[in-house]
Scaffold this active site. Structure first.
Site, PDB file in Angstrom:
ATOM      1  CE1 TYR A  54       1.013   0.768   4.380  1.00 52.02           C
ATOM      2  CE2 TYR A  54       0.348  -1.532   4.422  1.00 52.02           C
ATOM      3  CZ  TYR A  54       0.987  -0.466   5.008  1.00 52.02           C
ATOM      4  OH  TYR A  54       1.627  -0.618   6.218  1.00 52.02           O
ATOM      5  NE  ARG A 287      -1.334  15.013  11.834  1.00 52.83           N
ATOM      6  CZ  ARG A 287      -2.168  15.308  12.827  1.00 52.83           C
ATOM      7  NH1 ARG A 287      -2.934  16.383  12.747  1.00 52.83           N
ATOM      8  NH2 ARG A 287      -2.237  14.532  13.900  1.00 52.83           N
ATOM      9  CG  ASP A 531      26.612 -17.108 -17.281  1.00 52.60           C
ATOM     10  OD1 ASP A 531      27.381 -17.076 -16.292  1.00 52.60           O
ATOM     11  OD2 ASP A 531      26.669 -17.989 -18.166  1.00 52.60           O
TER      12      ASP A 531
END
Length: 562
Positions: A54, A287, A531
């Protein structure tokens, strides 16, 4: 109950006004709706050692270069400016704040701001690397701690976070509860069909411990595939708890608290609900947020940002910075939009907010986070269920029963890319040994393995066939066709790199999809290129951007991803 809740809210507003009168706040921290902002959240980093679905988009995030993040001195300058202007509480967030170097010193320096009005230093953490460091942080000034823990099941913890570490979080919680911290809270994001049945277990944790458990509604952010059907309103959770326990009582909240709190008589702690979606608390919002890269956000759900970092680095004075903050707050809305209208296109993912989506571009030396091991579990999609189909009734791994599905033609295409240096690109595209000199021992070593793209193509085909042997819960399928293409690509723009694109298309006539076969084919093909070229480019190659681009057949229908 409604009248009682209204009374509590009225009392809280009266207390807020009284405190506002006791300590003045700079006019720059007051928005057009007369909300005084005295709480600052500072994100210390974009990095995290978990990958919660989330919070972290499934395709990963693009990290800002270190030079774009706020330095310690810039963080402390802003913190000092805000405290002297009326901020009384600072919370450190992330990402995961404990991965920031120098966290102990940052907290100690913030503690020096107490004479100027700072009352509390808080931190929100996942607790994964905290239990040994917490005593030092507390000695340096940490007063409040919020721990994030969404499940008490270690197996489910791995699914939700894509990492191990459940025991480490519980150790951090135990250390916190035994410490001198003024407040310890546990944040639980509730997702319907995944962890909502655990709410009673979390409430029971408050019986013996002075702990505040906060159930958080699943919120929409960029990349977290939010669905209204997965969100359980806090009122529904409270109804469940009321039915389960004989008596539940309302308790007074902290000033401007985002949670509505309750308790069980005789229990030591409390539980509460953060109902950002179903019952917002915008009217009492106090805030402000500063992101790790120095942007100020005045609302969690508003994509608009202004850069304090850029103004500081351009030589702005404290007064000019404060004026910029006031300008940002002047655009703060009275409340955020309804849940269905929240901007999840341009707003940041939760991990990049301490809470404008960057365009995902390919640049040298940029690192992305990606899925952990759980990415390669075959997903069976269903519109009628929000539960993970690979879990049984007890939450343990179980192969999906597909016997009731009729066989149909199914096709899936996946693609991915390996970024390589120029020398490796020349090896892939040139004829050896004429076009590239053979005096380089590393090149000679690499070319002895043969034609890299041909070998990788064969490996990719074999990888698709072996998918059920590699991925435990995948069904063995009889594949009718596997087509693999590998194409070297040079940079088309200045900031792009050399790469090899791998595209695999897999088909079958069966009763489950072949997305995993296509993904495995691409992954094995790109690993084989690695590789083949590692002798000359092992330190510089990067595999990324692996995803399913096309799918057809099956109950969930067709899709095309561009």
């Amino acid at each position: 109950m409604t009248r009682g809740l209204a009374t509590v809210q009225e009392i809280a507003k009266t207390r807020i006004k009284q405190i506002d009168l006791e300590r003045p706040v700079s006019p720059f921290l007051i928005d057009p709706f007369q909300r005084r902002h005295d709480y600052l959240r500072i994100s210390l980093t974009e990095r995290c050692n978990l990958r919660c679905f989330y919070c972290m988009p499934s395709e990963g995030i693009e990290l800002s270069p270190d030079g774009k993040l706020l330095t310690n001195s810039e963080i402390l300058r802003l913190a000092s400016l805000f405290v002297r202007s009326g901020i009384t509480k600072i919370r450190l967030t992330g990402g995961e704040p404990t991965v920031r170097k120098g966290l102990e010193d940052i907290i100690a320096s913030l503690n020096d701001l107490r004479p100027y009005g700072l009352k509390s230093i808080a931190m929100t953490s996942n607790g994964l690397a905290l239990h040994r460091r917490l005593p030092i942080l507390i000695r340096n000034g940490l007063t409040h701690l919020n721990l994030s823990l969404d499940t008490l099941d270690p197996f489910k913890f791995e699914i939700m976070t894509r990492r191990r570490g459940h025991e480490a979080v519980l150790r951090a919680l135990n250390v916190a509860l035994a410490s001198s911290l003024q407040s310890v809270k546990l944040n639980v994001v509730v997702v319907k069909g995944l962890n909502d049945h655990e709410i009673f277990d979390f409430v029971d944790m408050t019986k013996e411990h002075n702990l505040s458990v906060r159930f958080i509604e699943f919120m929409p952010f960029t990349g977290n595939k939010w669905n209204k059907q997965k969100m359980i309103p806090s009122t529904e959770l409270l109804e469940r708890i009321n039915l389960h326990y004989s008596h539940v009582q309302r308790v007074s909240d902290e000033l401007n608290d985002t949670a509505r709190s309750w308790s069980i008589p005789g229990y030591t702690g409390t539980f509460g609900f953060i109902s950002s979606m179903s019952d917002h608390f915008c009217s009492s919002c106090n805030r402000l947020r500063i992101t790790a890269d120095g942007q100020i956000k005045v609302c969690l759900f508003d994509a608009k940002e202004l850069s304090l970092r850029d103004r500081m680095r351009d030589g702005a004075t404290d007064g000019e910075l404060l004026s910029l903050v006031g300008h940002a707050l002047s655009g703060k809305q009275e409340k955020h939009v309804e849940m269905e209208d929240i901007d999840v296109t341009t707003n940041r993912p939760m991990i990049l907010i301490g809470g404008t989506r960057r365009k995902r571009v390919t640049r040298p030396n940029r690192r992305r986070y990606s899925y952990g091991p759980m990415a390669f579990v075959r997903h069976h999609y269903s519109d009628s269920s929000n539960q993970l189909t690979h879990l049984d009734a007890h939450g343990r791994a179980s192969m999906v029963d597909v016997s009731d599905k009729p066989p149909t033609k199914r096709t899936a295409t996946a693609q991915g890319r390996i970024f390589i240096p120029h020398i490796a690109y020349k090896m892939i595209t040139a004829t050896f040994p004429q076009d590239v000199g053979s005096d380089n021992s590393a090149i000679n070593k690499a070319t002895k393995k043969g034609d890299a793209l041909t070998v990788a193509q064969i490996s990719a085909i074999m990888g698709a066939k072996k998918t059920s042997d590699l991925i435990p819960l995948c069904h063995p399928l009889s594949l009718s066709k596997i087509s693999v293409m590998l194409r070297p690509e040079g940079p088309k723009q200045q900031d792009e790199r050399y790469s090899i694109l791998c595209v695999a298309t897999v088909s079958c006539e069966g009763n489950t999809g072949v997305e995993m076969e296509a993904l495995t084919s691409v992954s094995v093909g790109l690993l084989t290129v690695w590789d083949m070229l590692k002798a000359v480019a092992g330190k510089e190659m990067e595999i990324s951007e692996i995803f399913v681009s096309h799918k057809s057949g099956g109950r969930s229908g067709d899709f095309e991803r561009t």
